[in-house]
Design an enzyme around this catalytic site. Sequence first.
Site, short mmCIF file in Angstrom:
data_model
loop_
_atom_site.label_atom_id
_atom_site.label_comp_id
_atom_site.label_asym_id
_atom_site.label_seq_id
_atom_site.Cartn_x
_atom_site.Cartn_y
_atom_site.Cartn_z
N LEU A 44 0.92 -1.22 -0.05
CA LEU A 44 -0.05 0.08 0.10
C LEU A 44 0.75 1.08 -0.05
CD1 LEU A 44 -2.71 -1.13 2.59
CD2 LEU A 44 -3.09 -1.12 0.20
N ALA A 45 0.26 2.35 -0.41
CA ALA A 45 1.16 3.64 -0.34
C ALA A 45 1.77 3.66 1.03
CB ALA A 45 0.26 5.00 -0.52
N GLU A 46 1.22 3.56 2.10
CA GLU A 46 1.96 3.45 3.77
C GLU A 46 1.41 2.64 4.37
OE1 GLU A 46 4.06 5.81 4.00
OE2 GLU A 46 3.62 7.53 2.41
N THR A 47 2.45 2.00 5.03
CA THR A 47 2.14 1.27 6.30
C THR A 47 2.56 2.25 7.45
OG1 THR A 47 2.57 -1.02 4.99
CG2 THR A 47 2.90 -0.93 7.47
#
Length: 272
Positions: A44-47
């Site tokens: 995902l774009a961010e964790t």
Amino acid sequence: MEVLLHQIDAFADAPFSGNPAAVMPLPSWLPDTLLQQLAEENNLAETAFYTSELPPDAGGPPGEWPAFHLRWFTPAVEVDMCGHATLASATQIIEDLHPEHDRVSFYTRSGWLHVDRTDDDEYVLNLPALASVQVDPDPALVAALGVTPIRAYTGQDEVIVVATEAEVRAATPDLGAFPAIPRGAIITAPGDSADVVSRFFAPGVGVPEDPVTGSAHAQLIPLWSRELGRTILTARQLSRRGGTLRAELADDRVLLLGRCRRYLDGVVTLPD
């Protein structure tokens, strides 16, 4: 070892909208290489990873509400600021751990960030307002974005202002032709569907196009507040998933209000 994994859509108007973030609570910090591998696997774009252990430079919790140490990783790198994964982390903490509280604070690479829950179960993210400096448009970046710039700014991200919402929506950037920039590039314009519209691209840090970027609005809202002569704005990010933010410039802070929707809860079994 097992670690919880929550996937939550932030700034989501409806199911399968907004920006999905992975939220992974940790009892203590794992090695950075493992955190990066987990973020790459989540894809995902961010964790967002958080623990209740505050580092010495945090100076202790800022109040009588829950406080955590929070870090963010794209599939490629650790980043200095992320808005949507902070909102998602606060949602998970308030819903699962501290329903009696309406505020959560996070110590981060960008200092203390705060998230408040409203009476309508919306969340308000409090970020530092970020400055922009007007510059000549970078020809290589403009060519990669495939737009006609009116103005350009630099700051945390590179900002290219175009004439209309239609041009923002229709842009088809050549991500492989992006020049080396520190973080990302924003295409933005006055909106038809909101006061401000934008799209965000950061292929150099592993995010081809981000669906809804809270941290980008920490730079966009001060810029457009000056341009439009108002401190309260609506913003719409025109990615395929799309997302809406209600924003306020409050002195040197940007307040971003939106909803979160939980998609899944799971358990990750870590290798020995």
